[in-house]
Design a protein around this motif. Structure first.
Motif, PDB file in Angstrom:
ATOM      1  N   ASN A  82      -0.949  -4.612 -38.606  1.00  0.00           N
ATOM      2  CA  ASN A  82      -1.332  -3.322 -38.203  1.00  0.00           C
ATOM      3  C   ASN A  82      -1.943  -2.709 -39.699  1.00  0.00           C
ATOM      4  O   ASN A  82      -2.933  -1.882 -39.865  1.00  0.00           O
ATOM      5  N   THR A  85      -5.239  -3.754 -40.596  1.00  0.00           N
ATOM      6  CA  THR A  85      -6.313  -3.114 -39.693  1.00  0.00           C
ATOM      7  C   THR A  85      -6.596  -1.831 -40.612  1.00  0.00           C
ATOM      8  O   THR A  85      -7.603  -1.315 -40.635  1.00  0.00           O
ATOM      9  N   LEU A  86      -5.377  -1.207 -40.850  1.00  0.00           N
ATOM     10  CA  LEU A  86      -5.683   0.299 -41.453  1.00  0.00           C
ATOM     11  C   LEU A  86      -6.350   0.062 -42.817  1.00  0.00           C
ATOM     12  O   LEU A  86      -7.024   0.717 -43.288  1.00  0.00           O
ATOM     13  N   ALA A 128      -5.838   0.786 -35.184  1.00  0.00           N
ATOM     14  CA  ALA A 128      -4.459   0.380 -35.610  1.00  0.00           C
ATOM     15  C   ALA A 128      -3.464   0.783 -34.312  1.00  0.00           C
ATOM     16  O   ALA A 128      -3.868   2.024 -33.704  1.00  0.00           O
ATOM     17  N   SER A 199       1.444   2.919 -41.464  1.00  0.00           N
ATOM     18  CA  SER A 199       0.694   3.769 -42.197  1.00  0.00           C
ATOM     19  C   SER A 199       1.412   4.804 -43.207  1.00  0.00           C
ATOM     20  O   SER A 199       0.651   5.222 -44.100  1.00  0.00           O
TER      21      SER A 199
END
Lengths: 325, 325
Positions: A82, A85-86, A128, A199
């Motif tokens: 993730n 992806t971010l 994400a 995140s």
């Protein structure tokens, strides 16, 4: 009396105590052991150094310089995927270090998602995922790259290195997890265990907060530039959050090493924790005795273990040349 | 899809992990225990707080603010006496923080006495002694104010609190010594054990460097403002020394609390380590469990123990009123 205050040469902690962090601070000036840290590393064979794959390196660019983080997809695969992806969406560019709590953590994320922020202003996570299953520990596997540290630990029945990261094991439950030593990077979350999505990240900048172990997902370790985070002004708000936006440190960019020109980023290598040179280094740290340190430490705690990293510059058309970092 | 990125309330480490440093960061928001840290401290009886004598407090004034250090004359009497002599001569005024090594120490002294300095420019020590017998440990005494911490330690057979300071004991040798936890302050020295004189001091700003224990004289503990030292830029020279004079942080003044107006400095109190409230607090740290931290720590290492300090403002003609700091 003209010599009042005169003290010739002040090595002060010249022995290995000052050498735990980087090769740059290496000194053999007063070491009494036949093989000191510098010699151990200089004599390490090339194959004892493991090259860190560029796609496992995260480059966090601040105005003060670059923080390089080795990711641990093999241990927290969903969180790291993730995070990647971010990063590829440039999610972090323009966000900020929002929190600096002394002797604890530096944290960076989208201020709009923090307490007091306006969630309507929050940046999109794009492709994400917003929640992830907790990856606070994983099952011990027979093919783990596990190097035990036999010195013991106050909190876990076993400690050592998992794929080169400081880690702990509980054979009774069959679980292993990464340990929150100085420089380790984890994913912040809300109260719900599945509320983390990478995140919001934090790096440890103090005495190992072991209460975080097994309660949060660790995604990697700072291998260079941790001082750019640890030297930031402390936040004066609740839990070390900054009270005003202008107190935050902007994040210029976050990139994966594989998305940067190889000539720019060079190559990072870590001394293998299963190598003879690493074993020698552990023993050096435990038993080192010198004129300055007549009393050796005897044992070595996990979070004080020296994990040497070096940086190789890559010249176009040439093979890597070692330049200790 | 407008809620992408929205995360309601982000307490993130709201439990005691974030509360180890100061009362200011206290929060009971998600604590599940019947008595959380804030409640334990709020319910502590006045006599459980020990007032720290003004002549045992050292005020280090930097441009960024004030660092307050509790001295330990009862444990390192010669070093603290020499330090007091230096302070009363205003020896430190105009000197500087000369070294900042990440995850290790901040050090301040006369740059002329350091490597690369010009010893002929060194400030006179005046009436202070140039060498002192090492005070790296002392004999265990029957009347010690010793509070044991039964959780164990990797390095010492016994750990606990000696007059409120984190300390260790070795009954076999009959010795006890202060432990280099985060914020502890010691006296730098040359190679010779008697070469320290407290004109060069360091504060620990990272994972406890236990290799310093029993090898250097500890003179006290930062009780307020350690972040003013730990957040300074790291030195890029050998062992974290700054390479250029302009990179150093000037020391505006160093004074003893007893030489400052009482109305200015107020009163500092520490929760007695032999008090019931302190025992409750230790247990809270060990066993705390919450929605955010479902897995309690179980044990508590010496250098992660919360040693609460509070500051009382003194009004002229009034009795002290408690204002948690």
């Amino acid at each position: 009396m003209s010599l009042f205050g005169y003290r010739p040469h002040l090595p002060r902690f010249s022995a290995w105590a000052g050498l735990l962090i980087s090769l740059a601070s290496s000194s053999a000036a007063i070491a009494a052991s036949p093989l000191d840290r510098g010699s151990i590393l200089a004599q390490a064979r090339p194959e004892e150094w493991q090259t860190l794959a560029p796609d496992r390196l995260m480059y966090l660019q601040l105005s003060g310089g670059q923080v390089v983080i080795e990711l641990a997809p093999q241990i927290s695969p969903l969180h790291v995927a993730n995070l990647e992806t971010l990063i590829r969406q440039h999610y972090f560019d323009g966000l900020a270090v929002v929190r600096l709590q002394d002797n604890f953590v530096a944290q960076w994320d989208d201020p709009a998602t923090d307490d007091g922020g306006d969630p309507r202003q929050a940046r999109s996570l794009g492709a994400a995922r917003r929640t992830l299953p907790p990856e606070f520990s994983r099952s011990i596997a027979a093919d783990d790259r596990w190097t035990p540290l036999p010195d013991g630990d106050l909190y876990a029945s076993q400690v050592g290195f998992l794929d080169g990261f400081p880690a702990a094991r509980d054979p009774a439950s069959g679980l292993e997890w990464l340990v929150h030593c100085y420089g380790m990077v984890g994913a912040g979350r809300d109260i719900a265990p599945d509320s983390g999505n990478a995140s919001s990240l934090y790096a440890v900048i103090g005495q190992a907060p072991r209460q975080l172990d097994h309660n949060l997902a660790v995604v990697g370790r700072v291998i260079s530039g941790v001082e750019l985070l640890s030297s930031l002004p402390r936040g004066k708000g609740h839990m070390g959050f900054y009270e005003r936006p202008d107190q935050r440190t902007p994040i210029l960019s976050v990139r994966l090493g594989s998305d940067l020109p190889a000539g720019d980023v060079g190559q990072w290598q870590q001394l293998r924790t299963d190598s003879p040179s690493f074993a020698r280094l552990l023993d050096y740290q435990r038993s080192h005795r010198s004129a300055f340190y007549p009393r050796p430490l005897g044992r070595l705690e996990l979070c004080r273990v020296d994990l040497p990293v070096r940086h190789l510059q890559l010249s176009v058309g040439a093979t890597p040349a070692g330049t200790p970092h």
